[in-house]
Design a protein around this motif. Structure first.
Motif, PDB file in Angstrom:
ATOM      1  N   TRP A 151      14.359  -0.755  -4.948  1.00 25.17           N
ATOM      2  CA  TRP A 151      13.168  -0.103  -4.399  1.00 25.17           C
ATOM      3  C   TRP A 151      12.207   0.212  -5.544  1.00 25.17           C
ATOM      4  CZ3 TRP A 151      13.532  -1.245   0.286  1.00 25.17           C
ATOM      5  CH2 TRP A 151      14.539  -0.849   1.158  1.00 25.17           C
ATOM      6  N   ASN A 152      10.946  -0.167  -5.407  1.00 26.01           N
ATOM      7  CA  ASN A 152       9.963   0.167  -6.443  1.00 26.01           C
ATOM      8  C   ASN A 152       9.083   1.343  -6.048  1.00 26.01           C
ATOM      9  OD1 ASN A 152       8.579  -1.298  -4.433  1.00 26.01           O
ATOM     10  ND2 ASN A 152       7.022  -1.992  -5.882  1.00 26.01           N
ATOM     11  N   LYS A 153       9.357   1.909  -4.859  1.00 27.24           N
ATOM     12  CA  LYS A 153       8.663   3.101  -4.388  1.00 27.24           C
ATOM     13  C   LYS A 153       9.638   3.922  -3.557  1.00 27.24           C
ATOM     14  CE  LYS A 153       3.726   2.058  -4.135  1.00 27.24           C
ATOM     15  NZ  LYS A 153       2.543   2.170  -3.251  1.00 27.24           N
ATOM     16  N   PRO A 154       9.415   5.221  -3.443  1.00 24.57           N
ATOM     17  CA  PRO A 154      10.265   6.018  -2.553  1.00 24.57           C
ATOM     18  C   PRO A 154      10.196   5.460  -1.135  1.00 24.57           C
ATOM     19  CG  PRO A 154       8.918   7.431  -3.928  1.00 24.57           C
ATOM     20  CD  PRO A 154       8.412   6.043  -4.138  1.00 24.57           C
ATOM     21  N   VAL A 155      11.336   5.385  -0.480  1.00 30.13           N
ATOM     22  CA  VAL A 155      11.407   4.797   0.848  1.00 30.13           C
ATOM     23  C   VAL A 155      11.744   5.889   1.867  1.00 30.13           C
ATOM     24  CG1 VAL A 155      12.606   3.118   2.298  1.00 30.13           C
ATOM     25  CG2 VAL A 155      12.128   2.585  -0.092  1.00 30.13           C
ATOM     26  N   PRO A 156      10.968   5.974   2.952  1.00 26.94           N
ATOM     27  CA  PRO A 156      11.270   6.967   3.989  1.00 26.94           C
ATOM     28  C   PRO A 156      12.487   6.526   4.793  1.00 26.94           C
ATOM     29  CG  PRO A 156       9.505   5.533   4.709  1.00 26.94           C
ATOM     30  CD  PRO A 156       9.812   5.150   3.285  1.00 26.94           C
ATOM     31  N   GLY A 158      14.476   4.961   8.128  1.00 26.13           N
ATOM     32  CA  GLY A 158      14.258   3.679   8.784  1.00 26.13           C
ATOM     33  C   GLY A 158      13.183   3.691   9.840  1.00 26.13           C
ATOM     34  N   SER A 159      12.946   4.840  10.472  1.00 18.08           N
ATOM     35  CA  SER A 159      11.956   4.906  11.535  1.00 18.08           C
ATOM     36  C   SER A 159      10.532   4.696  11.015  1.00 18.08           C
ATOM     37  CB  SER A 159      12.049   6.251  12.267  1.00 18.08           C
ATOM     38  OG  SER A 159      11.700   7.319  11.403  1.00 18.08           O
ATOM     39  N   GLU A 160      10.316   4.912   9.707  1.00 16.36           N
ATOM     40  CA  GLU A 160       8.988   4.742   9.118  1.00 16.36           C
ATOM     41  C   GLU A 160       8.942   3.582   8.121  1.00 16.36           C
ATOM     42  OE1 GLU A 160       6.418   6.045  10.141  1.00 16.36           O
ATOM     43  OE2 GLU A 160       6.955   7.911  11.156  1.00 16.36           O
ATOM     44  N   PHE A 161       9.999   2.782   8.099  1.00 17.10           N
ATOM     45  CA  PHE A 161      10.069   1.671   7.143  1.00 17.10           C
ATOM     46  C   PHE A 161       8.911   0.693   7.345  1.00 17.10           C
ATOM     47  CE2 PHE A 161      12.437  -2.354   5.775  1.00 17.10           C
ATOM     48  CZ  PHE A 161      12.269  -2.104   4.435  1.00 17.10           C
ATOM     49  N   TYR A 162       8.580   0.417   8.590  1.00 15.55           N
ATOM     50  CA  TYR A 162       7.450  -0.470   8.891  1.00 15.55           C
ATOM     51  C   TYR A 162       6.126   0.207   8.555  1.00 15.55           C
ATOM     52  CZ  TYR A 162       3.871  -2.725  11.792  1.00 15.55           C
ATOM     53  OH  TYR A 162       2.713  -3.306  12.241  1.00 15.55           O
ATOM     54  N   THR A 166       6.637  -1.401   4.417  1.00 14.72           N
ATOM     55  CA  THR A 166       6.404  -2.847   4.397  1.00 14.72           C
ATOM     56  C   THR A 166       4.945  -3.222   4.643  1.00 14.72           C
ATOM     57  OG1 THR A 166       6.951  -3.139   6.748  1.00 14.72           O
ATOM     58  CG2 THR A 166       8.757  -3.306   5.162  1.00 14.72           C
ATOM     59  N   THR A 167       4.096  -2.256   5.046  1.00 15.77           N
ATOM     60  CA  THR A 167       2.664  -2.533   5.185  1.00 15.77           C
ATOM     61  C   THR A 167       1.876  -2.129   3.942  1.00 15.77           C
ATOM     62  OG1 THR A 167       2.321  -0.406   6.275  1.00 15.77           O
ATOM     63  CG2 THR A 167       2.728  -2.302   7.700  1.00 15.77           C
ATOM     64  N   ASP A 168       2.582  -1.647   2.924  1.00 15.00           N
ATOM     65  CA  ASP A 168       1.974  -1.243   1.654  1.00 15.00           C
ATOM     66  C   ASP A 168       2.035  -2.437   0.690  1.00 15.00           C
ATOM     67  OD1 ASP A 168       1.330  -0.215  -0.840  1.00 15.00           O
ATOM     68  OD2 ASP A 168       2.523   1.602  -0.608  1.00 15.00           O
ATOM     69  N   LYS A 169       0.882  -2.937   0.278  1.00 13.91           N
ATOM     70  CA  LYS A 169       0.835  -4.144  -0.553  1.00 13.91           C
ATOM     71  C   LYS A 169       1.541  -3.980  -1.897  1.00 13.91           C
ATOM     72  CE  LYS A 169      -3.345  -6.248   1.382  1.00 13.91           C
ATOM     73  NZ  LYS A 169      -4.701  -6.763   1.083  1.00 13.91           N
ATOM     74  N   ASP A 170       1.752  -2.750  -2.339  1.00 14.15           N
ATOM     75  CA  ASP A 170       2.414  -2.505  -3.623  1.00 14.15           C
ATOM     76  C   ASP A 170       3.926  -2.345  -3.487  1.00 14.15           C
ATOM     77  OD1 ASP A 170      -0.007  -2.543  -5.024  1.00 14.15           O
ATOM     78  OD2 ASP A 170      -0.379  -0.432  -4.565  1.00 14.15           O
ATOM     79  N   PHE A 171       4.434  -2.414  -2.268  1.00  6.13           N
ATOM     80  CA  PHE A 171       5.867  -2.239  -2.031  1.00  6.13           C
ATOM     81  C   PHE A 171       6.594  -3.570  -2.205  1.00  6.13           C
ATOM     82  CE2 PHE A 171       9.478  -1.750   1.093  1.00  6.13           C
ATOM     83  CZ  PHE A 171      10.206  -0.864   0.314  1.00  6.13           C
ATOM     84  N   VAL A 172       7.815  -3.520  -2.717  1.00  2.99           N
ATOM     85  CA  VAL A 172       8.570  -4.737  -3.016  1.00  2.99           C
ATOM     86  C   VAL A 172       8.792  -5.594  -1.765  1.00  2.99           C
ATOM     87  CG1 VAL A 172      10.811  -3.574  -2.725  1.00  2.99           C
ATOM     88  CG2 VAL A 172      10.655  -5.642  -4.146  1.00  2.99           C
ATOM     89  N   LEU A 173       8.867  -4.980  -0.605  1.00  2.00           N
ATOM     90  CA  LEU A 173       9.076  -5.739   0.632  1.00  2.00           C
ATOM     91  C   LEU A 173       7.821  -5.731   1.516  1.00  2.00           C
ATOM     92  CD1 LEU A 173      12.758  -4.844   1.613  1.00  2.00           C
ATOM     93  CD2 LEU A 173      11.876  -6.917   0.534  1.00  2.00           C
ATOM     94  N   TYR A 174       6.657  -5.739   0.886  1.00  2.00           N
ATOM     95  CA  TYR A 174       5.420  -5.863   1.672  1.00  2.00           C
ATOM     96  C   TYR A 174       5.434  -7.186   2.418  1.00  2.00           C
ATOM     97  CZ  TYR A 174       0.659  -7.188   2.800  1.00  2.00           C
ATOM     98  OH  TYR A 174      -0.456  -7.629   3.454  1.00  2.00           O
TER      99      TYR A 174
END
Length: 280
Positions: A151-156, A158-162, A166-174
Protein backbone atom coordinates in the motif's frame (compact mmCIF):
# COMPACT_ATOMS: atom_id res chain seq x y z
CA UNK A 1 -41.67 14.75 2.54
CA UNK A 2 -39.22 13.44 -0.06
CA UNK A 3 -36.34 11.01 -0.43
CA UNK A 4 -34.90 10.97 -3.94
CA UNK A 5 -32.00 8.56 -3.44
CA UNK A 6 -33.06 5.01 -2.56
CA UNK A 7 -31.69 1.63 -3.65
CA UNK A 8 -33.19 -1.84 -3.85
CA UNK A 9 -31.80 -5.35 -4.32
CA UNK A 10 -31.14 -4.40 -7.95
CA UNK A 11 -28.01 -2.62 -6.65
CA UNK A 12 -25.09 -4.71 -5.39
CA UNK A 13 -25.55 -5.78 -1.78
CA UNK A 14 -29.08 -4.41 -1.48
CA UNK A 15 -31.58 -6.54 0.41
CA UNK A 16 -34.89 -4.71 -0.13
CA UNK A 17 -37.22 -5.52 -3.00
CA UNK A 18 -39.17 -2.77 -4.73
CA UNK A 19 -42.19 -3.81 -2.68
CA UNK A 20 -40.16 -3.57 0.55
CA UNK A 21 -39.18 0.01 -0.34
CA UNK A 22 -42.77 1.01 -1.08
CA UNK A 23 -44.00 -0.41 2.23
CA UNK A 24 -41.20 1.31 4.16
CA UNK A 25 -41.84 4.65 2.45
CA UNK A 26 -45.51 4.39 3.36
CA UNK A 27 -44.75 3.50 6.97
CA UNK A 28 -42.36 6.47 7.31
CA UNK A 29 -44.90 8.90 5.92
CA UNK A 30 -43.09 9.98 2.75
CA UNK A 31 -45.04 11.66 -0.04
CA UNK A 32 -42.45 11.42 -2.85
CA UNK A 33 -39.65 8.92 -3.46
CA UNK A 34 -37.29 7.93 -6.23
CA UNK A 35 -35.61 4.55 -6.54
CA UNK A 36 -32.15 5.22 -8.00
CA UNK A 37 -30.43 1.88 -8.50
CA UNK A 38 -26.97 1.85 -10.03
CA UNK A 39 -27.01 1.68 -13.81
CA UNK A 40 -30.54 0.31 -14.08
CA UNK A 41 -34.08 1.67 -14.09
CA UNK A 42 -35.53 -1.84 -13.92
CA UNK A 43 -37.44 -1.06 -10.71
CA UNK A 44 -39.44 1.58 -12.58
CA UNK A 45 -39.84 -0.66 -15.61
CA UNK A 46 -41.47 -3.18 -13.27
CA UNK A 47 -43.64 -0.50 -11.67
CA UNK A 48 -45.06 0.44 -15.08
CA UNK A 49 -46.85 -2.91 -14.97
CA UNK A 50 -47.74 -2.80 -11.30
CA UNK A 51 -49.92 -0.47 -9.24
CA UNK A 52 -47.62 0.92 -6.52
CA UNK A 53 -50.59 2.63 -4.85
CA UNK A 54 -51.46 -0.75 -3.35
CA UNK A 55 -48.41 -0.32 -1.09
CA UNK A 56 -47.45 3.38 -1.26
CA UNK A 57 -49.95 6.21 -1.56
CA UNK A 58 -47.38 8.80 -2.58
CA UNK A 59 -45.58 9.57 -5.83
CA UNK A 60 -42.78 7.43 -7.27
CA UNK A 61 -40.50 9.44 -9.57
CA UNK A 62 -38.45 7.47 -12.10
CA UNK A 63 -34.79 7.42 -11.13
CA UNK A 64 -31.37 5.96 -11.86
CA UNK A 65 -27.80 6.51 -10.65
CA UNK A 66 -25.32 6.29 -13.52
CA UNK A 67 -21.66 5.55 -12.91
CA UNK A 68 -19.50 7.99 -14.85
CA UNK A 69 -15.81 8.14 -15.71
CA UNK A 70 -14.90 11.48 -17.23
CA UNK A 71 -11.25 12.01 -18.17
CA UNK A 72 -10.18 9.52 -15.51
CA UNK A 73 -12.37 11.00 -12.77
CA UNK A 74 -15.06 8.68 -11.37
CA UNK A 75 -18.36 9.94 -9.95
CA UNK A 76 -22.14 9.48 -10.36
CA UNK A 77 -25.00 11.25 -12.11
CA UNK A 78 -28.57 10.84 -10.88
CA UNK A 79 -31.47 10.98 -13.32
CA UNK A 80 -35.08 11.84 -12.46
CA UNK A 81 -38.43 12.00 -14.19
CA UNK A 82 -37.40 10.38 -17.47
CA UNK A 83 -39.28 8.07 -19.83
CA UNK A 84 -38.45 4.68 -18.33
CA UNK A 85 -38.46 2.34 -21.35
CA UNK A 86 -35.77 4.01 -23.51
CA UNK A 87 -33.55 4.74 -20.50
CA UNK A 88 -33.77 1.17 -19.25
CA UNK A 89 -33.06 -0.15 -22.76
CA UNK A 90 -29.99 2.09 -22.92
CA UNK A 91 -28.85 1.02 -19.45
CA UNK A 92 -29.13 -2.67 -20.24
CA UNK A 93 -27.29 -2.27 -23.55
CA UNK A 94 -24.57 -0.15 -21.91
CA UNK A 95 -24.04 -1.90 -18.56
CA UNK A 96 -25.71 -5.34 -18.95
CA UNK A 97 -26.79 -6.96 -15.68
CA UNK A 98 -25.39 -6.39 -12.20
CA UNK A 99 -23.56 -9.71 -12.04
CA UNK A 100 -22.01 -9.30 -15.51
CA UNK A 101 -20.59 -5.83 -14.89
CA UNK A 102 -19.38 -6.75 -11.40
CA UNK A 103 -17.60 -9.80 -12.83
CA UNK A 104 -15.87 -7.61 -15.43
CA UNK A 105 -14.79 -5.24 -12.69
CA UNK A 106 -13.50 -8.00 -10.42
CA UNK A 107 -11.46 -9.56 -13.24
CA UNK A 108 -9.89 -6.18 -13.99
CA UNK A 109 -9.05 -5.53 -10.34
CA UNK A 110 -7.54 -8.97 -9.84
CA UNK A 111 -5.36 -8.59 -12.93
CA UNK A 112 -4.21 -5.14 -11.77
CA UNK A 113 -3.43 -6.36 -8.24
CA UNK A 114 -1.42 -9.29 -9.56
CA UNK A 115 0.51 -7.02 -11.93
CA UNK A 116 1.42 -4.81 -8.94
CA UNK A 117 2.78 -7.79 -7.02
CA UNK A 118 -0.10 -8.50 -4.61
CA UNK A 119 -0.48 -12.14 -3.61
CA UNK A 120 -4.04 -13.34 -4.11
CA UNK A 121 -5.91 -16.48 -3.16
CA UNK A 122 -7.20 -18.16 -6.31
CA UNK A 123 -10.15 -19.89 -4.63
CA UNK A 124 -11.46 -16.78 -2.85
CA UNK A 125 -15.29 -17.08 -2.73
CA UNK A 126 -17.57 -14.50 -4.30
CA UNK A 127 -21.23 -13.92 -5.14
CA UNK A 128 -21.61 -11.14 -7.70
CA UNK A 129 -25.22 -10.52 -6.68
CA UNK A 130 -24.52 -9.78 -3.03
CA UNK A 131 -20.96 -8.42 -2.76
CA UNK A 132 -19.25 -5.58 -4.56
CA UNK A 133 -16.24 -6.61 -6.65
CA UNK A 134 -14.06 -4.02 -4.89
CA UNK A 135 -15.01 -5.28 -1.44
CA UNK A 136 -14.27 -8.87 -2.46
CA UNK A 137 -10.84 -8.06 -3.91
CA UNK A 138 -9.99 -5.90 -0.88
CA UNK A 139 -10.71 -8.81 1.47
CA UNK A 140 -8.69 -11.15 -0.73
CA UNK A 141 -5.71 -8.79 -0.56
CA UNK A 142 -6.03 -8.34 3.22
CA UNK A 143 -6.03 -12.11 3.75
CA UNK A 144 -2.27 -12.13 3.04
CA UNK A 145 -0.44 -9.91 5.60
CA UNK A 146 2.56 -9.40 3.30
CA UNK A 147 0.39 -7.43 0.90
CA UNK A 148 0.17 -4.53 3.36
CA UNK A 149 3.70 -3.39 2.53
CA UNK A 150 2.58 -2.63 -1.03
CA UNK A 151 0.00 0.00 0.00
CA UNK A 152 1.41 3.42 -0.91
CA UNK A 153 -1.38 5.28 0.90
CA UNK A 154 -3.50 4.60 3.99
CA UNK A 155 -6.35 2.32 2.99
CA UNK A 156 -9.85 2.58 4.49
CA UNK A 157 -12.01 -0.44 5.17
CA UNK A 158 -13.34 -2.49 2.28
CA UNK A 159 -16.61 -0.59 2.05
CA UNK A 160 -14.71 2.54 0.91
CA UNK A 161 -12.00 0.80 -1.13
CA UNK A 162 -13.66 1.86 -4.39
CA UNK A 163 -14.73 5.33 -3.36
CA UNK A 164 -11.59 6.51 -1.57
CA UNK A 165 -8.75 4.40 -2.96
CA UNK A 166 -9.00 2.87 -6.43
CA UNK A 167 -10.42 6.14 -7.87
CA UNK A 168 -7.38 8.08 -6.60
CA UNK A 169 -4.83 8.43 -9.42
CA UNK A 170 -1.95 8.40 -6.91
CA UNK A 171 -3.00 5.07 -5.36
CA UNK A 172 -1.11 1.90 -6.30
CA UNK A 173 -4.35 0.21 -7.41
CA UNK A 174 -5.90 3.17 -9.23
CA UNK A 175 -8.22 1.88 -11.93
CA UNK A 176 -9.46 4.05 -14.78
CA UNK A 177 -13.13 3.09 -14.84
CA UNK A 178 -13.54 4.28 -18.42
CA UNK A 179 -13.39 0.64 -19.51
CA UNK A 180 -16.81 0.09 -17.90
CA UNK A 181 -18.52 3.39 -17.00
CA UNK A 182 -19.81 6.02 -19.43
CA UNK A 183 -18.74 9.60 -20.09
CA UNK A 184 -20.36 12.60 -18.43
CA UNK A 185 -22.09 13.93 -21.54
CA UNK A 186 -23.42 10.48 -22.39
CA UNK A 187 -25.01 10.13 -18.93
CA UNK A 188 -26.53 13.61 -18.99
CA UNK A 189 -27.65 13.20 -22.59
CA UNK A 190 -29.62 9.99 -22.18
CA UNK A 191 -31.53 11.43 -19.20
CA UNK A 192 -32.36 14.76 -20.78
CA UNK A 193 -33.13 13.29 -24.19
CA UNK A 194 -35.82 11.21 -22.55
CA UNK A 195 -37.47 14.06 -20.66
CA UNK A 196 -35.58 13.87 -17.36
CA UNK A 197 -33.34 15.98 -15.17
CA UNK A 198 -29.66 15.17 -14.57
CA UNK A 199 -28.12 15.75 -11.14
CA UNK A 200 -24.57 15.43 -9.82
CA UNK A 201 -24.73 12.94 -6.93
CA UNK A 202 -23.22 13.71 -3.47
CA UNK A 203 -20.23 15.87 -4.54
CA UNK A 204 -18.41 15.53 -1.21
CA UNK A 205 -18.56 11.73 -1.07
CA UNK A 206 -15.77 11.07 -3.56
CA UNK A 207 -12.05 10.57 -2.96
CA UNK A 208 -10.33 13.46 -1.21
CA UNK A 209 -8.22 13.82 -4.37
CA UNK A 210 -11.27 15.35 -6.10
CA UNK A 211 -11.45 19.14 -6.34
CA UNK A 212 -15.14 19.62 -5.52
CA UNK A 213 -15.38 23.09 -7.04
CA UNK A 214 -13.79 21.78 -10.20
CA UNK A 215 -16.22 18.85 -10.30
CA UNK A 216 -19.20 21.17 -9.84
CA UNK A 217 -17.98 23.42 -12.65
CA UNK A 218 -17.29 20.46 -14.93
CA UNK A 219 -20.79 19.09 -14.49
CA UNK A 220 -22.47 22.49 -14.78
CA UNK A 221 -20.66 23.26 -18.02
CA UNK A 222 -21.62 19.81 -19.34
CA UNK A 223 -25.27 20.67 -18.75
CA UNK A 224 -26.46 19.14 -15.47
CA UNK A 225 -29.77 20.46 -14.19
CA UNK A 226 -28.98 20.24 -10.49
CA UNK A 227 -26.83 19.13 -7.57
CA UNK A 228 -27.58 16.64 -4.80
CA UNK A 229 -27.11 19.07 -1.94
CA UNK A 230 -28.67 17.08 0.91
CA UNK A 231 -26.99 13.75 1.68
CA UNK A 232 -25.92 12.09 4.95
CA UNK A 233 -22.25 12.31 3.91
CA UNK A 234 -22.44 16.09 3.60
CA UNK A 235 -21.67 18.28 6.60
CA UNK A 236 -23.72 21.43 7.36
CA UNK A 237 -20.84 23.54 6.04
CA UNK A 238 -20.69 21.54 2.80
CA UNK A 239 -24.45 21.82 2.35
CA UNK A 240 -24.15 25.59 2.70
CA UNK A 241 -21.46 25.69 -0.01
CA UNK A 242 -23.60 23.60 -2.37
CA UNK A 243 -26.70 25.68 -1.74
CA UNK A 244 -24.80 28.86 -2.57
CA UNK A 245 -23.43 27.26 -5.73
CA UNK A 246 -26.90 26.21 -6.88
CA UNK A 247 -28.31 29.66 -6.19
CA UNK A 248 -25.47 31.40 -8.02
CA UNK A 249 -25.79 29.21 -11.12
CA UNK A 250 -29.58 28.70 -11.02
CA UNK A 251 -29.33 24.94 -10.56
CA UNK A 252 -32.02 22.71 -9.10
CA UNK A 253 -31.53 21.23 -5.62
CA UNK A 254 -31.88 17.54 -4.88
CA UNK A 255 -31.40 15.34 -1.85
CA UNK A 256 -31.88 11.91 -0.39
CA UNK A 257 -30.64 9.35 2.07
CA UNK A 258 -28.65 7.14 -0.31
CA UNK A 259 -30.60 4.35 1.42
CA UNK A 260 -29.48 0.76 0.88
CA UNK A 261 -30.00 -2.04 3.37
CA UNK A 262 -27.19 -4.60 3.25
CA UNK A 263 -27.10 -8.04 4.82
CA UNK A 264 -26.29 -7.96 8.52
CA UNK A 265 -26.67 -4.20 8.77
CA UNK A 266 -29.45 -2.38 10.65
CA UNK A 267 -32.11 -0.80 8.49
CA UNK A 268 -31.41 2.89 7.85
CA UNK A 269 -34.12 5.51 7.72
CA UNK A 270 -35.18 7.49 4.71
CA UNK A 271 -34.56 11.22 4.41
CA UNK A 272 -37.51 13.51 5.01
CA UNK A 273 -36.84 16.54 2.86
CA UNK A 274 -39.45 19.14 2.01
CA UNK A 275 -39.50 22.39 0.07
CA UNK A 276 -35.70 22.65 0.16
CA UNK A 277 -35.66 20.06 -2.66
CA UNK A 278 -36.54 21.74 -5.97
CA UNK A 279 -35.68 18.97 -8.44
CA UNK A 280 -39.23 17.58 -8.20
Amino acid sequence: MKDLHIKTNLSAGGQDSVEDILRKAQSEGLQTISITDHNTALAHFVLKHYNPKNLFKGTVVSGIEIDVCDKGLTFEILGYGFDVVPVQNWAYKTFATLDIRQAKLRDKLLALAEAKGFKLKKDWPWDARTEYAHFNVFNNIMATPGNLKLWNKPVPDGSEFYRLSTTDKDFVLYLDMGFLWVGLKSAIGVIQKNGGKAVLAHPYKYTTAVNVTGLLDRCRLAGVDGIEVYHPKHSPEQIKVLLEYCKKHKLLISGGSGYIRKAGEPAARFAKLGKEVTII
